[in-house]
Scaffold this motif. Sequence first.
Motif, PDB file in Angstrom:
ATOM      1  N   ALA A 144     -40.930 -97.245 -57.561  1.00 28.94           N
ATOM      2  CA  ALA A 144     -40.261 -98.422 -58.130  1.00 28.94           C
ATOM      3  C   ALA A 144     -40.967 -98.871 -59.407  1.00 28.94           C
ATOM      4  O   ALA A 144     -40.330 -99.227 -60.402  1.00 28.94           O
ATOM      5  CB  ALA A 144     -40.243 -99.561 -57.106  1.00 28.94           C
ATOM      6  N   ALA A 194     -40.132 -96.605 -62.228  1.00 26.37           N
ATOM      7  CA  ALA A 194     -38.786 -96.929 -62.721  1.00 26.37           C
ATOM      8  C   ALA A 194     -38.832 -98.172 -63.613  1.00 26.37           C
ATOM      9  O   ALA A 194     -38.203 -98.220 -64.675  1.00 26.37           O
ATOM     10  CB  ALA A 194     -37.837 -97.155 -61.544  1.00 26.37           C
ATOM     11  N   ILE A 195     -39.589 -99.171 -63.184  1.00 25.15           N
ATOM     12  CA  ILE A 195     -39.702-100.403 -63.979  1.00 25.15           C
ATOM     13  C   ILE A 195     -40.361-100.116 -65.322  1.00 25.15           C
ATOM     14  O   ILE A 195     -39.911-100.599 -66.368  1.00 25.15           O
ATOM     15  CB  ILE A 195     -40.476-101.473 -63.176  1.00 25.15           C
ATOM     16  CG1 ILE A 195     -39.536-102.097 -62.130  1.00 25.15           C
ATOM     17  CG2 ILE A 195     -41.044-102.546 -64.096  1.00 25.15           C
ATOM     18  CD1 ILE A 195     -40.196-103.081 -61.182  1.00 25.15           C
ATOM     19  N   GLY A 209     -37.885 -98.442 -67.475  1.00 21.24           N
ATOM     20  CA  GLY A 209     -36.873 -99.418 -67.880  1.00 21.24           C
ATOM     21  C   GLY A 209     -37.395-100.345 -68.965  1.00 21.24           C
ATOM     22  O   GLY A 209     -36.704-100.612 -69.949  1.00 21.24           O
ATOM     23  N   ILE A 211     -35.442-106.524 -64.306  1.00 25.17           N
ATOM     24  CA  ILE A 211     -35.251-105.243 -63.618  1.00 25.17           C
ATOM     25  C   ILE A 211     -35.634-105.395 -62.149  1.00 25.17           C
ATOM     26  O   ILE A 211     -36.698-105.923 -61.840  1.00 25.17           O
ATOM     27  CB  ILE A 211     -36.118-104.129 -64.250  1.00 25.17           C
ATOM     28  CG1 ILE A 211     -35.819-103.998 -65.752  1.00 25.17           C
ATOM     29  CG2 ILE A 211     -35.906-102.798 -63.532  1.00 25.17           C
ATOM     30  CD1 ILE A 211     -36.711-103.000 -66.484  1.00 25.17           C
ATOM     31  N   LEU A 244     -35.546-103.344 -58.140  1.00 25.40           N
ATOM     32  CA  LEU A 244     -35.328-102.142 -57.335  1.00 25.40           C
ATOM     33  C   LEU A 244     -35.179-102.518 -55.869  1.00 25.40           C
ATOM     34  O   LEU A 244     -35.951-103.347 -55.365  1.00 25.40           O
ATOM     35  CB  LEU A 244     -36.548-101.203 -57.433  1.00 25.40           C
ATOM     36  CG  LEU A 244     -36.685-100.180 -58.551  1.00 25.40           C
ATOM     37  CD1 LEU A 244     -35.696 -99.038 -58.418  1.00 25.40           C
ATOM     38  CD2 LEU A 244     -36.688-100.792 -59.920  1.00 25.40           C
ATOM     39  N   ALA A 261     -28.602-104.403 -58.008  1.00 30.24           N
ATOM     40  CA  ALA A 261     -29.252-103.352 -57.220  1.00 30.24           C
ATOM     41  C   ALA A 261     -28.673-103.336 -55.801  1.00 30.24           C
ATOM     42  O   ALA A 261     -28.342-102.274 -55.259  1.00 30.24           O
ATOM     43  CB  ALA A 261     -30.763-103.580 -57.187  1.00 30.24           C
ATOM     44  N   VAL A 299     -31.266 -99.473 -58.618  1.00 30.93           N
ATOM     45  CA  VAL A 299     -31.881-100.300 -59.639  1.00 30.93           C
ATOM     46  C   VAL A 299     -30.818-101.214 -60.248  1.00 30.93           C
ATOM     47  O   VAL A 299     -29.654-100.822 -60.386  1.00 30.93           O
ATOM     48  CB  VAL A 299     -32.563 -99.421 -60.725  1.00 30.93           C
ATOM     49  CG1 VAL A 299     -31.570 -98.494 -61.399  1.00 30.93           C
ATOM     50  CG2 VAL A 299     -33.276-100.286 -61.758  1.00 30.93           C
ATOM     51  N   ALA A 351     -30.800 -99.302 -67.050  1.00 33.10           N
ATOM     52  CA  ALA A 351     -30.765 -98.969 -65.617  1.00 33.10           C
ATOM     53  C   ALA A 351     -30.805 -97.457 -65.416  1.00 33.10           C
ATOM     54  O   ALA A 351     -31.502 -96.951 -64.530  1.00 33.10           O
ATOM     55  CB  ALA A 351     -29.512 -99.561 -64.969  1.00 33.10           C
ATOM     56  N   ALA A 368     -34.295 -96.227 -66.074  1.00 33.39           N
ATOM     57  CA  ALA A 368     -35.178 -96.551 -64.947  1.00 33.39           C
ATOM     58  C   ALA A 368     -34.948 -95.575 -63.790  1.00 33.39           C
ATOM     59  O   ALA A 368     -35.900 -95.024 -63.225  1.00 33.39           O
ATOM     60  CB  ALA A 368     -34.930 -97.987 -64.488  1.00 33.39           C
ATOM     61  N   ALA A 369     -33.682 -95.346 -63.460  1.00 32.81           N
ATOM     62  CA  ALA A 369     -33.364 -94.436 -62.350  1.00 32.81           C
ATOM     63  C   ALA A 369     -33.841 -93.017 -62.648  1.00 32.81           C
ATOM     64  O   ALA A 369     -34.305 -92.299 -61.749  1.00 32.81           O
ATOM     65  CB  ALA A 369     -31.863 -94.451 -62.068  1.00 32.81           C
TER      66      ALA A 369
END
Lengths: 138, 138, 138, 138
Positions: free
Chosen positions: A10, A13-14, A17, A30, A32, A60, A113, A127, A130-131
């Motif tokens: 997570a 991903a952040i 992002g 953001i 998750l 999300a 996300v 998004a 991030a994913a």
Amino acid sequence: MKHTLTLDEARAAIDAGCKAAREIGVAMNIALVDAGNNLLAFVRMDGAWLGSIDIVQNKAYTARAFDQPTKQLGAMAEPGEPLYGIQDTNRGRIVIFAGGVPVKRGNAVVGAVGVSGGRPDQDQKVAEAAAAAITPGG
Amino acid sequence: MKHTLTLDEARAAIDAGCKAAREIGVAMNIALVDAGNNLLAFVRMDGAWLGSIDIVQNKAYTARAFDQPTKQLGAMAEPGEPLYGIQDTNRGRIVIFAGGVPVKRGNAVVGAVGVSGGRPDQDQKVAEAAAAAITPGG
Amino acid sequence: MKHTLTLDEARAAIDAGCKAAREIGVAMNIALVDAGNNLLAFVRMDGAWLGSIDIVQNKAYTARAFDQPTKQLGAMAEPGEPLYGIQDTNRGRIVIFAGGVPVKRGNAVVGAVGVSGGRPDQDQKVAEAAAAAITPGG
Amino acid sequence: MKHTLTLDEARAAIDAGCKAAREIGVAMNIALVDAGNNLLAFVRMDGAWLGSIDIVQNKAYTARAFDQPTKQLGAMAEPGEPLYGIQDTNRGRIVIFAGGVPVKRGNAVVGAVGVSGGRPDQDQKVAEAAAAAITPGG
């Protein structure tokens, strides 16, 4: 934990992002969620919209609730379309515009996300970035 | 307190708003939120709509939540538009018609005002008069 | 408007409350409701507790809802007392500790004031000062 | 941003909190709010209680709402005490047991941290460690 997201994933991903958000020059919120659709991590970049705190968590949530991007759900929720009214279900947690994206491991959805803070197309782009930090090419 | 509104500023905005409301002959509700989007001051002029008590607080909330006039948000929230559905987020606090206006100090949003009690164009006019008491020409 | 509070009276109460709050050196939130138990005016002094925004509105609401000080209601709402559980009624709007006071004109309750930001005894003192601005000696 | 927390500060607090949590061997949820009492960052460590997602956000909210540790509020909210009933205000967001701590810069409260996942004394210890990362010795 193969079946769900870890906090480390997570965070990756952040970070991805936030990097994408800075590149387009918009401060984002953001969030998750994990496979169980429970909040795993959240950040609000300095100066990002306060109204997006609620929206990203629910983007999300929505993406994991129906295992599809919120944008796709939106088209079906327009007046006259088959899912018109779905936005009133789930105690106000359904978001039907762009910015919520499921996260997959192989074919399984293991989380989602949500991004908000700019135009819907900007939210969507961040998004997806991030994913992609979790599922490259996914 | 440069980063947020003071109560004195909120009162000046309310006085200016009440004056504008009397000029057009409509009793209004007026609310101010600070930079953190927390209620700072509220008045209901004698005889003003009871239903507007909720609306003005949420107009001010919405204008600060997205740092833009509520009127502007409405156009994007129509069916077929990119933010269709935003009115269902934030647990019922989003208002997407005229009467909510951010208050700026320089480039920074330091609060917002919400007005309700008349036609949307009247609400908007009074909200702008209230905001102008804090940021002349802003 | 003899049967209810006017905005001018509410403002006089707020001014008297703010003066009393400054004298004891505590920043307060102050709210007034009218005879119909609808919010009439609200201020949050600079630096006052954010958690009191909700509380003062509900203290005023409670004082008018039962035409008695919230402090008095609290004693009856303790475990083992006759009104135990009343705090769970009215959709979360009942407050059972000091700081809410009815405002009377003659024998009729025409509104109420709620104050929060300090210790309950400080809140009570400021609420009484605010109410007294409308009903001297009342 | 001297008047509020930055995301970098919130992250430093979360890292310090996670470190303290690992030292005592309990997976925690950790949330930070800013000066306006709006969520700034949140993490749930792998395996931490799902029920704490709500609690930490509300512990942080409560600590900022009243500018004091949630633990301190609890003693005053017992039956027979002056704030009995405060736990029913603010629409279900008040938490009155240990684990919520204000974050100060000098004398000003600029945000708060909430921790949940273990015993209250463990939550408190981790919350204090998180807050100390922002205000050493504060």
